[in-house]
Design a protein around this motif. Structure first.
Motif, PDB file in Angstrom:
ATOM      1  N   VAL A 155       0.850  -1.199   0.000  1.00 44.41           N
ATOM      2  CA  VAL A 155       0.000   0.000   0.000  1.00 44.41           C
ATOM      3  C   VAL A 155       0.886   1.250   0.000  1.00 44.41           C
ATOM      4  O   VAL A 155       2.070   1.195   0.387  1.00 44.41           O
ATOM      5  N   VAL A 156       0.281   2.350  -0.426  1.00 40.93           N
ATOM      6  CA  VAL A 156       1.003   3.620  -0.574  1.00 40.93           C
ATOM      7  C   VAL A 156       0.361   4.662   0.338  1.00 40.93           C
ATOM      8  O   VAL A 156      -0.866   4.803   0.362  1.00 40.93           O
ATOM      9  N   MET A 157       1.208   5.375   1.071  1.00 38.88           N
ATOM     10  CA  MET A 157       0.712   6.417   1.972  1.00 38.88           C
ATOM     11  C   MET A 157       1.428   7.740   1.681  1.00 38.88           C
ATOM     12  O   MET A 157       2.540   7.746   1.138  1.00 38.88           O
TER      13      MET A 157
ATOM     14  N   ALA B 141       3.067   9.982  -8.749  1.00 37.29           N
ATOM     15  CA  ALA B 141       2.279  10.097  -9.979  1.00 37.29           C
ATOM     16  C   ALA B 141       0.796  10.039  -9.633  1.00 37.29           C
ATOM     17  O   ALA B 141       0.389   9.325  -8.714  1.00 37.29           O
ATOM     18  N   SER B 142      -0.005  10.770 -10.392  1.00 34.93           N
ATOM     19  CA  SER B 142      -1.436  10.832 -10.092  1.00 34.93           C
ATOM     20  C   SER B 142      -2.092   9.460 -10.137  1.00 34.93           C
ATOM     21  O   SER B 142      -2.954   9.149  -9.312  1.00 34.93           O
ATOM     22  N   ASP B 143      -1.699   8.620 -11.090  1.00 33.85           N
ATOM     23  CA  ASP B 143      -2.384   7.317 -11.180  1.00 33.85           C
ATOM     24  C   ASP B 143      -2.094   6.450  -9.962  1.00 33.85           C
ATOM     25  O   ASP B 143      -2.927   5.640  -9.553  1.00 33.85           O
ATOM     26  N   VAL B 144      -0.939   6.642  -9.327  1.00 29.60           N
ATOM     27  CA  VAL B 144      -0.638   5.906  -8.086  1.00 29.60           C
ATOM     28  C   VAL B 144      -1.400   6.533  -6.914  1.00 29.60           C
ATOM     29  O   VAL B 144      -2.027   5.838  -6.108  1.00 29.60           O
ATOM     30  N   ALA B 145      -1.384   7.870  -6.852  1.00 26.49           N
ATOM     31  CA  ALA B 145      -2.066   8.562  -5.740  1.00 26.49           C
ATOM     32  C   ALA B 145      -3.552   8.247  -5.714  1.00 26.49           C
ATOM     33  O   ALA B 145      -4.163   8.176  -4.639  1.00 26.49           O
TER      34      ALA B 145
ATOM     35  N   SER C 123      -4.944   5.458  -7.021  1.00 22.86           N
ATOM     36  CA  SER C 123      -5.207   4.023  -7.242  1.00 22.86           C
ATOM     37  C   SER C 123      -5.800   3.382  -5.990  1.00 22.86           C
ATOM     38  O   SER C 123      -5.811   3.973  -4.905  1.00 22.86           O
ATOM     39  N   ASP C 124      -6.256   2.152  -6.147  1.00 20.52           N
ATOM     40  CA  ASP C 124      -6.814   1.442  -4.978  1.00 20.52           C
ATOM     41  C   ASP C 124      -5.727   0.973  -4.010  1.00 20.52           C
ATOM     42  O   ASP C 124      -6.022   0.434  -2.960  1.00 20.52           O
ATOM     43  N   ARG C 125      -4.470   1.182  -4.360  1.00 18.93           N
ATOM     44  CA  ARG C 125      -3.366   0.886  -3.425  1.00 18.93           C
ATOM     45  C   ARG C 125      -3.076   2.077  -2.518  1.00 18.93           C
ATOM     46  O   ARG C 125      -2.320   1.975  -1.560  1.00 18.93           O
TER      47      ARG C 125
END
Ligand code: CP
Length: 328
Positions: A279-281, A293-297, A299-301
């Protein structure tokens, strides 16, 4: 000036002789049992659909919370206001650009003045390290100080809401590997996160940054420092991104925004180096296209908005504990 590495304990100020929490100034000086108790207490303020409960009656009825923010804030100030109101407290947000500190009054005299109006919980943010500690040393025992971020020193409620979010989404922190990525040098968030992760027994903590943004003695804190982000992310369960604190930088510490994003920005390719369910915080405010990147920010992760929501429950738990309302 480099991040202060020496292990400063806030215990004598934070905990009284009977073991009660008097102030919440830093993670350092608190033990595992205390952190877990606060996290469990915060869980009581979350309803089954994971939204924070709208009201908790009158746990803090008769209390006055003052938000004393000498630095900008969206998340911390607002969630403290919501948390205080949901506990039944009166909450006052002071516009620090209109305060008499601008006419020469000291911060301590400002606090004493507000105490005389029956304020009893102060939430303090300042760009100088140690401001919340200074105030805590000068207030009477019924007044409680919460550090909402002091310079590059500490942001303990951010670390607590991060720990809460990790436990909610990934379970036992002692089974997890962490990478904290970005501007470690200027980050009060990183310092408090490292302290909390260590107290809660994280399996591994890596810090990842360009050499110019890594404090020279950071490994004395018991973390592994890396400048190669792909290696740093290899197999980790949780990626904790940091904001580039441009306002605290003296001199040119990164070549350019584009170069920083190219070398240290979290994009989908880099995320693939982490564990498949990592997961990303990010504590926010995020700089899209610079740190992440916006797609990571989006995303469901990404747990970024979950962190914000959980901040209300965690801050409710901390204020209730300080006011002595969480006792069995
Ligand atoms: N994470 C955090 O402290 O955000 P704010 O500056 O918006 O309060």
């Amino acid at each position: 000036m480099p991040i202060e590495i020496k292990n400063s304990s806030s215990q004598p100020l934070q905990i009284d002789s009977a073991g009660r929490l008097l102030h919440f100034l830093a993670i350092e000086g608190l033990d595992r049992q205390r952190l877990l108790q606060l996290l469990d207490s915060a869980a009581q303020f979350i309803s089954s659909d994971t939204n924070v409960r709208k009201s908790q009656g009158s746990l803090l009825a008769g209390h006055t919370v003052v938000n004393l923010f000498f630095e900008d804030s969206t998340r911390t100030r607002t969630t403290f206001e919501i948390a205080g109101k949901r506990l039944g407290a009166s909450v006052i947000n002071l516009n620090t650009s209109r305060l008499s500190t601008r006419k020469g009054e000291t911060v301590l005299d400002t606090v004493r003045t507000l105490e005389a109006m029956d304020a009893d919980i102060f939430v303090v943010r300042d760009n100088s390290s140690g401001t919340a500690h200074l105030i805590a040393r000068h207030v009477p025992p019924h007044v409680h100080i919460i550090n909402a971020g002091d310079g590059r020193h500490a942001h303990p409620t951010q670390a607590m809401l991060d720990m809460f979010t990790i436990r909610a989404h990934k379970g036992d922190i002692s089974k997890l590997r962490f990478a904290i990525v970005g501007d470690i040098l200027h980050s009060r968030v990183a310092r408090s996160q490292i302290a909390a992760l260590q107290i809660l027994g994280a399996k591994e903590i890596r810090v990842v940054a360009p050499a110019t943004l890594l404090p020279t003695e950071i490994e004395k804190l018991g973390v592994t420092a890396l400048t190669d982000i792909d290696k740093g992310l290899e197999g980790v369960d949780v990626i904790m991104m940091l904001r580039l604190q441009l306002e605290r930088m003296e001199g040119q510490l990164i070549p350019s925004s584009q170069e920083y994003f190219r070398c240290y920005g979290l994009n989908q390719d880099r995320l693939n180096h982490a564990a498949p369910d990592a997961v990303v915080m990010h504590p926010g405010p995020m700089n899209r296209g610079l740190e992440i990147a916006s797609d990571v920010a989006d995303s469901d992760r990404s747990l970024v908005l979950s962190q914000v929501t959980n901040g209300i429950a965690v801050r409710m738990a901390i204020m209730a504990e300080l006011a002595g309302m969480n006792k069995e």
